[in-house]
Design a protein around this motif. Structure first.
Motif, mmCIF file in Angstrom:
data_model
loop_
_atom_site.group_PDB
_atom_site.id
_atom_site.type_symbol
_atom_site.label_atom_id
_atom_site.label_comp_id
_atom_site.label_asym_id
_atom_site.label_seq_id
_atom_site.Cartn_x
_atom_site.Cartn_y
_atom_site.Cartn_z
ATOM 1 N N SER A 74 -32.216 -24.280 14.886
ATOM 2 C CA SER A 74 -33.020 -25.365 15.163
ATOM 3 C C SER A 74 -32.622 -26.244 16.407
ATOM 4 C CB SER A 74 -33.398 -26.218 13.953
ATOM 5 O OG SER A 74 -34.159 -27.345 14.034
ATOM 6 N N PHE A 75 -31.453 -26.326 16.627
ATOM 7 C CA PHE A 75 -30.807 -27.251 17.447
ATOM 8 C C PHE A 75 -30.829 -26.571 18.944
ATOM 9 C CE2 PHE A 75 -27.696 -29.264 14.325
ATOM 10 C CZ PHE A 75 -28.564 -30.405 14.251
ATOM 11 N N VAL B 75 -40.344 -16.885 14.646
ATOM 12 C CA VAL B 75 -39.848 -15.610 14.382
ATOM 13 C C VAL B 75 -38.523 -15.793 13.724
ATOM 14 C CG1 VAL B 75 -38.968 -13.305 15.401
ATOM 15 C CG2 VAL B 75 -41.150 -14.211 16.005
ATOM 16 N N ILE B 76 -37.426 -16.390 14.352
ATOM 17 C CA ILE B 76 -36.114 -16.513 13.816
ATOM 18 C C ILE B 76 -36.332 -17.289 12.447
ATOM 19 C CG2 ILE B 76 -34.238 -17.982 13.954
ATOM 20 C CD1 ILE B 76 -34.414 -17.748 17.130
ATOM 21 N N ASN B 77 -37.331 -18.261 12.201
ATOM 22 C CA ASN B 77 -37.422 -18.979 10.965
ATOM 23 C C ASN B 77 -37.612 -17.989 9.717
ATOM 24 O OD1 ASN B 77 -36.856 -22.068 10.899
ATOM 25 N ND2 ASN B 77 -37.668 -21.798 12.816
ATOM 26 N N PHE B 78 -38.800 -17.063 10.320
ATOM 27 C CA PHE B 78 -39.308 -16.105 9.055
ATOM 28 C C PHE B 78 -38.213 -15.164 8.983
ATOM 29 C CE2 PHE B 78 -41.327 -12.320 7.938
ATOM 30 C CZ PHE B 78 -42.593 -12.843 7.115
ATOM 31 N N VAL B 79 -37.548 -14.513 10.059
ATOM 32 C CA VAL B 79 -36.300 -13.690 9.412
ATOM 33 C C VAL B 79 -35.388 -14.262 8.477
ATOM 34 C CG1 VAL B 79 -34.295 -12.357 10.631
ATOM 35 C CG2 VAL B 79 -36.548 -12.221 11.718
ATOM 36 N N LEU B 80 -34.986 -15.655 8.975
ATOM 37 C CA LEU B 80 -33.914 -16.227 8.200
ATOM 38 C C LEU B 80 -34.555 -16.763 6.602
ATOM 39 C CD1 LEU B 80 -32.477 -19.003 10.797
ATOM 40 C CD2 LEU B 80 -31.601 -16.568 9.864
ATOM 41 N N MET B 81 -35.799 -16.874 6.759
ATOM 42 C CA MET B 81 -36.324 -17.268 5.184
ATOM 43 C C MET B 81 -36.414 -15.859 4.323
ATOM 44 S SD MET B 81 -37.893 -19.948 3.769
ATOM 45 C CE MET B 81 -38.641 -20.910 5.162
#
Length: 223
Positions: free
Chosen positions: A100-101, A140-146
């Motif tokens: 996020s940062f 995309v990053i948030n989906f993968v991490l979720m």
């Protein structure tokens, strides 16, 4: 490909219906923590609540797993993430924060965040493309991490293994996931226009992601 994406959404909704009120209450509590976190002016407390929110979402994944296995759930199952592989969930939360940062850093190179929140009219048109790309990468990053969450809480994997599995799932289902995103966009718009739409759509989305995770587990005979 479209039918696969639609199937995930239907499965998520079917699981949601089996304990709809409980899932709505769980979602309301998560949204409450998000609101409190947003209002906080103390960085440390905001970060702490952000980590708590992610652990609660992990608890919602576990609630869907219980429903899938014909078990009853109660509101308190939202907190199951605190007793299931908590260490790796915290590590995942830290990775969430770092991503996020990083995304925020690149975003402010092209636009003032306040302008982006308040009105797109203040944004220079030549910055539309890089802003779109950055936000797409963030999704995309948030989906993968979720999607890594159920691998951590349900299958007790370490954080790197879970993220690796999540990436594999996303690569194997790239086109269906694109279709899922396309289906989700108008639903998100409708939910945003209503007062309670997200109380239903958010748990359905988590249920759909659980369906993606569960289908991978079944197809690969992971115990």
């Amino acid at each position: 490909m479209f039918s696969k994406a639609f199937n995930w959404l239907v499965q998520g909704f079917e699981l949601f219906k089996k304990a709809g009120i409980t899932f709505v209450l769980q979602t309301a509590f998560i949204f409450l923590t998000i609101t409190v976190s947003y209002l906080m002016k103390i960085l440390f407390l905001s970060i702490f609540l952000y980590v708590i929110q992610l652990i609660l979402v992990a608890g919602m994944f576990m609630s869907f797993d219980r429903i899938k296995n014909s078990q009853k759930i109660i509101f308190d199952n939202l907190f199951d993430g605190f007793t299931n592989n908590l260490y790796n969930l915290i590590l995942l939360s830290i990775i969430f924060l770092l991503s996020s940062f990083i995304v925020s850093y690149f975003l402010v190179q092209f636009v003032n965040i306040k302008d982006l929140v308040n009105s797109y009219k203040h944004i220079n048109s030549i910055n539309y493309t890089p802003i779109f790309i950055i936000m797409l990468v963030d999704i995309v990053i948030n989906f993968v991490l979720m999607l890594a969450m159920p691998f951590i809480t349900i299958k007790k994997m370490n954080v790197l293994e879970a993220i690796g599995k999540s990436i594999i799932v996303c690569l194997k289902n790239f086109l269906p996931l694109v279709f899922l995103f396309i289906i989700f966009l108008p639903l998100a718009l409708i939910a945003t226009l209503s007062l309670i739409g997200w109380l239903i759509l958010f748990p359905v989305l988590i249920g759909s992601m659980y369906a993606i995770f569960d289908s991978y587990i079944i197809d690969n005979y992971i115990t």
